[in-house]
Design an enzyme around this catalytic site. Structure first.
Site, mmCIF file in Angstrom:
data_model
loop_
_atom_site.group_PDB
_atom_site.id
_atom_site.type_symbol
_atom_site.label_atom_id
_atom_site.label_comp_id
_atom_site.label_asym_id
_atom_site.label_seq_id
_atom_site.Cartn_x
_atom_site.Cartn_y
_atom_site.Cartn_z
ATOM 1 N N CYS A 83 0.851 -1.180 0.000
ATOM 2 C CA CYS A 83 0.000 0.000 0.000
ATOM 3 C C CYS A 83 0.887 1.230 0.000
ATOM 4 O O CYS A 83 2.102 1.138 0.117
ATOM 5 C CB CYS A 83 -0.855 0.018 1.264
ATOM 6 N N ARG A 90 1.278 1.954 -5.930
ATOM 7 C CA ARG A 90 1.550 0.936 -4.916
ATOM 8 C C ARG A 90 0.306 0.117 -4.557
ATOM 9 O O ARG A 90 0.395 -0.880 -3.844
ATOM 10 C CB ARG A 90 2.070 1.598 -3.639
ATOM 11 N N TRP A 109 -3.750 -1.921 -1.467
ATOM 12 C CA TRP A 109 -3.716 -3.122 -2.303
ATOM 13 C C TRP A 109 -3.975 -4.263 -1.334
ATOM 14 O O TRP A 109 -3.091 -4.646 -0.567
ATOM 15 C CB TRP A 109 -2.339 -3.255 -2.958
ATOM 16 N N ASN A 125 1.000 0.216 6.237
ATOM 17 C CA ASN A 125 1.445 -0.586 5.098
ATOM 18 C C ASN A 125 2.250 -1.741 5.668
ATOM 19 O O ASN A 125 3.278 -1.508 6.313
ATOM 20 C CB ASN A 125 2.314 0.277 4.164
ATOM 21 N N GLY A 126 1.775 -2.958 5.461
ATOM 22 C CA GLY A 126 2.511 -4.105 5.992
ATOM 23 C C GLY A 126 1.543 -5.134 6.519
ATOM 24 O O GLY A 126 0.374 -5.157 6.120
ATOM 25 N N GLU A 185 10.915 -11.387 -21.472
ATOM 26 C CA GLU A 185 10.510 -10.058 -21.019
ATOM 27 C C GLU A 185 9.401 -9.504 -21.927
ATOM 28 O O GLU A 185 8.456 -8.862 -21.454
ATOM 29 C CB GLU A 185 11.727 -9.124 -21.000
ATOM 30 N N LYS A 205 5.699 -8.226 -20.719
ATOM 31 C CA LYS A 205 5.187 -6.870 -20.975
ATOM 32 C C LYS A 205 3.815 -6.936 -21.625
ATOM 33 O O LYS A 205 2.909 -6.209 -21.248
ATOM 34 C CB LYS A 205 6.118 -6.069 -21.907
ATOM 35 N N GLU A 258 1.120 -8.140 -19.000
ATOM 36 C CA GLU A 258 0.801 -7.168 -17.948
ATOM 37 C C GLU A 258 0.003 -5.990 -18.494
ATOM 38 O O GLU A 258 -0.917 -5.495 -17.861
ATOM 39 C CB GLU A 258 2.085 -6.575 -17.361
ATOM 40 N N HIS A 300 9.850 -29.182 -29.423
ATOM 41 C CA HIS A 300 9.674 -30.159 -28.344
ATOM 42 C C HIS A 300 8.273 -30.073 -27.724
ATOM 43 O O HIS A 300 8.073 -30.550 -26.611
ATOM 44 C CB HIS A 300 10.753 -29.956 -27.279
ATOM 45 N N LYS A 324 3.296 -2.002 -7.758
ATOM 46 C CA LYS A 324 4.682 -1.762 -8.179
ATOM 47 C C LYS A 324 5.700 -2.553 -7.357
ATOM 48 O O LYS A 324 6.563 -3.215 -7.908
ATOM 49 C CB LYS A 324 4.977 -0.260 -8.107
HETATM 50 O O1 M6R Z 1 11.289 -3.932 -7.800
HETATM 51 P P1 M6R Z 1 11.734 -5.218 -8.441
HETATM 52 O O2 M6R Z 1 12.630 -5.013 -9.602
HETATM 53 O O3 M6R Z 1 12.312 -6.178 -7.440
HETATM 54 O O4 M6R Z 1 10.402 -5.877 -8.987
HETATM 55 C C1 M6R Z 1 10.426 -7.158 -9.544
HETATM 56 C C2 M6R Z 1 9.138 -7.471 -10.246
HETATM 57 O O5 M6R Z 1 8.065 -7.386 -9.368
HETATM 58 C C3 M6R Z 1 8.875 -6.528 -11.425
HETATM 59 O O6 M6R Z 1 9.922 -6.579 -12.333
HETATM 60 C C4 M6R Z 1 7.563 -6.920 -12.107
HETATM 61 O O7 M6R Z 1 7.684 -8.161 -12.745
HETATM 62 C C5 M6R Z 1 7.103 -5.839 -13.076
HETATM 63 N N1 M6R Z 1 5.681 -5.773 -13.029
HETATM 64 C C6 M6R Z 1 7.511 -6.094 -14.472
HETATM 65 O O8 M6R Z 1 6.968 -5.183 -15.368
#
Ligand code: M6R
Length: 599
Positions: A10, A35, A82, A108-109, A478, A482, A485, A501, A594
């Site tokens: 959060c 967040r 969140w 937060n936590g 990657e 992308k 997401e 395979h 995030k």
């Molecule tokens: O803050 P971090 O780099 O440790 O975060 C790792 C992942 O949570 C982050 O890369 C996540 O996969 C993103 N949503 C990718 O776009």
């Protein structure tokens, strides 16, 4: 203490001072929305009474309904949620208050011992309203206030009983102050002439000050216009000094400016951010290179995009520096614990420096005396703090939940480290500096318009496949992440050699397949592309040159070991445009946040 901490992701903010606290908290909440964005709340004090406004929804929607600006206050706290503990409901939204409506808290936590504390408090007559762990904090402060001389003493006594991870802001309607505590969750203090701030992240208050204090775990701060810092780790309220630091980026960096979304802004920023990542102190890189040479067993760990950067780096370390490194998903790292010794080196890669699994991985290494080096973007983050040495990406704040600029910065930095390890630092730096032109071209309006046409063709597809070999394999991974997401289209990556395979069974008439081609493995991957095409696949080539197998070609100049930096950019743009065309919010995809501070 239990090790299975699950921490809510959060954002919290508080302000006390002569400016309009309602406005500052509202603005701060908007900056912290990355967040968490399922519910939002606000509390302040007006003429000795507590005002609490909260509901389910995003900041703008809840503000439109409840008007956080109704009163001009000098003290306020806010929270954007969140949910992990208690469903998304108005009652579960923060702030939470005590029975007497004197105290409000945002958190937060997760409070791990909340059930035990709640049972105790209920037996003493406290009435709980929500299903959250957080509410227990408000009642606990209320209870401790019965035997405390001041609000801060009640907070100190209450905080001393908490187990788990928390960043908490507490206010009392009778007291002009905010009491803040941090343990395991991020919290940073901002200092301005007109007042002080406490927030989960700097963008929440960067419009007002660049002077910050990064807190240590168990730091408790009494925020008055002049804050007082304590540490309570050993059960005593000990006054401490904390250095004031200056943030190196400005408020503009945390704004969208002329861009419709942060995602596009951050994609465009890569022209500069890769350059900044290349501007590392040579001496520090050499020192780390020596640590790598001395180590017996090297692990690169990360999650999500950061893991893909680690995987990319393992190829570059092998190719350029002939150095073997193990790459492990941070969440899987505990399985390797048995191999950790005082000679092991763990290189942890994380944009936020707050990812739970990454922190747990390095803590496992620390227990066995292993050395920790980290690559982070957030100065003062837990990971930077807990590492023996850290390298900063200098990418500026990344607000979009999706990693774009920090991903390419991570690769740039790790590439430079590999070249330094091979005694070729200057060459490594030169190679990165050369990318300016390439990235400028890849992010230009021309390229974006071309990719937009591709996005229009793909917007209704159910599946997209991405393939690559060698360095292009992690890039394909990657790329798939992308697309998923941003647009919620199912995308999957495969190493070119793996297709036959099993996966090739999924290819049907018109199935899009993005093929990453480099000079090094062009022949093999083009042959895989031909196999896909002959089963009806629609081939999108990301390649230095055109080829008859491509149905759509995006030209990306050959950059050797830097290919992973440049080849991902067109797919970042594609993912962005797919999101927009499909009506998704690329900055705040559903179910994500995030910093993933949960197990
Ligand atoms: O803050 P971090 O780099 O440790 O975060 C790792 C992942 O949570 C982050 O890369 C996540 O996969 C993103 N949503 C990718 O776009």
């Amino acid at each position: 203490m239990p090790t299975s901490t699950a921490v809510t992701m959060c954002g919290i903010i508080g302000y006390i001072g002569s400016m309009n606290a309602s406005r500052i908290v509202l603005e701060g909440l908007k900056h912290l929305e990355y967040r968490g964005y399922d519910s939002v709340g606000f509390a302040g004090v007006l003429n000795g009474s507590l005002i609490v406004k909260k509901d389910v929804g995003k900041v703008d929607d809840v503000h439109a309904k409840l008007n956080f600006l109704e009163h001009n206050l000098n003290l306020a706290i806010g929270h954007t949620r969140w949910a992990t503990h208690g469903r998304v409901t108005k009652t579960n939204a923060h702030p939470h208050i005590d029975c007497r409506k004197d105290i409000a808290i945002v958190h937060n936590g997760i409070i791990e011992n909340y059930e035990e504390l709640k049972n105790e408090l209920v037996s003493k007559g406290h009435v709980f309203r929500s299903r959250t762990d957080s509410e227990v904090v408000a009642h606990l402060i209320e209870e401790e206030a019965n035997n405390a001389a001041s609000f801060e003493e009640a907070c100190f006594k209450a905080f001393s009983r908490l187990e788990g991870a928390y960043a908490i802001l507490a206010i009392d309607r009778k007291d002009y102050k905010i009491v803040a505590i941090k343990k395991g969750s991020p919290l940073v203090i901002g200092l301005a002439d007109h007042g002080s701030f406490a927030a989960s992240d700097i963008p929440a208050f960067i419009n007002y000050t660049k002077k910050v204090v990064y807190l240590y775990d168990y730091d408790m701060v009494v925020l008055k216009p002049d804050p007082v810092f304590y540490n309570i780790e050993n059960g005593n309220l000990v006054k401490v000094e904390r250095p004031i630091q200056s943030v190196e980026w400005d408020a503009e960096k945390a704004r969208k400016g002329e861009f419709e979304h942060f995602m596009l802004k951050e994609i465009m920023e890569q022209v500069d951010t890769v350059q900044r990542a290349a501007d590392q102190d040579k001496k520090i890189l050499e020192k780390i290179a020596n640590e790598i040479k001395r180590a017996r067993g090297i692990f690169l760990v990360g999650c999500g995009s950061s893991y893909h950067a680690c995987l990319t780096a393992s190829y570059v370390f092998s190719k350029v520096a002939r150095e073997h490194v193990n790459v492990v998903l941070a969440s899987e790292f505990p399985n390797y614990e048995h191999f950790l010794t005082s000679k092991t080196l763990i290189i942890a890669v994380s944009q936020s420096g707050e990812t739970y699994d990454v922190l747990e991985a390095i803590r496992a290494g620390k227990k066995r005396g292993s050395k920790i080096i980290s690559v982070v973007n957030v100065m003062g983050s837990s990971l930077a703090r807990e590492s023996d040495e850290f390298l900063l990406m200098h990418a500026g704040p990344e607000i979009c939940v999706l990693s774009t600029k920090t991903y390419t910065s991570q690769i740039a930095l790790l590439n430079l480290l590999a070249y330094t390890l091979a005694g070729r630092y200057e060459e490594g730096r030169r190679r990165l500096k050369y990318l300016w032109n390439v990235i400028y071209y890849l992010t230009s309006a021309n390229t974006r318009n071309k990719i937009r046409k591709l996005a229009e063709k793909l917007a209704d597809k159910k599946h997209i496949f991405c393939i690559g070999r060698g360095l292009q394999y992690p890039t394909a991974m990657e790329a798939a992440l992308k697309i998923k997401e941003a647009s919620y289209i199912h995308a999957e990556a495969f190493a070119g050699g793996e297709l036959k395979h099993g996966t090739i069974a999924l290819i049907e008439e018109g199935t899009p397949c993005i093929v990453f081609v480099s000079e090094e493995n062009g022949k093999e991957i083009l042959s895989n592309a031909t196999e896909v095409k002959s089963r009806g696949g629609y081939i999108i080539g990301i390649s230095p040159t055109n080829h008859e197998v491509f149905d759509f070609w995006i030209k990306v100049p050959e950059c050797g070991t830097e290919n992973p930096i440049v080849q991902i950019i067109p797919v970042q743009i594609l993912a962005y445009q797919l999101a927009v065309l499909r009506g998704c919010d690329p900055d705040k995809p559903r179910n994500l946040a995030k910093s993933v501070t949960v197990k």
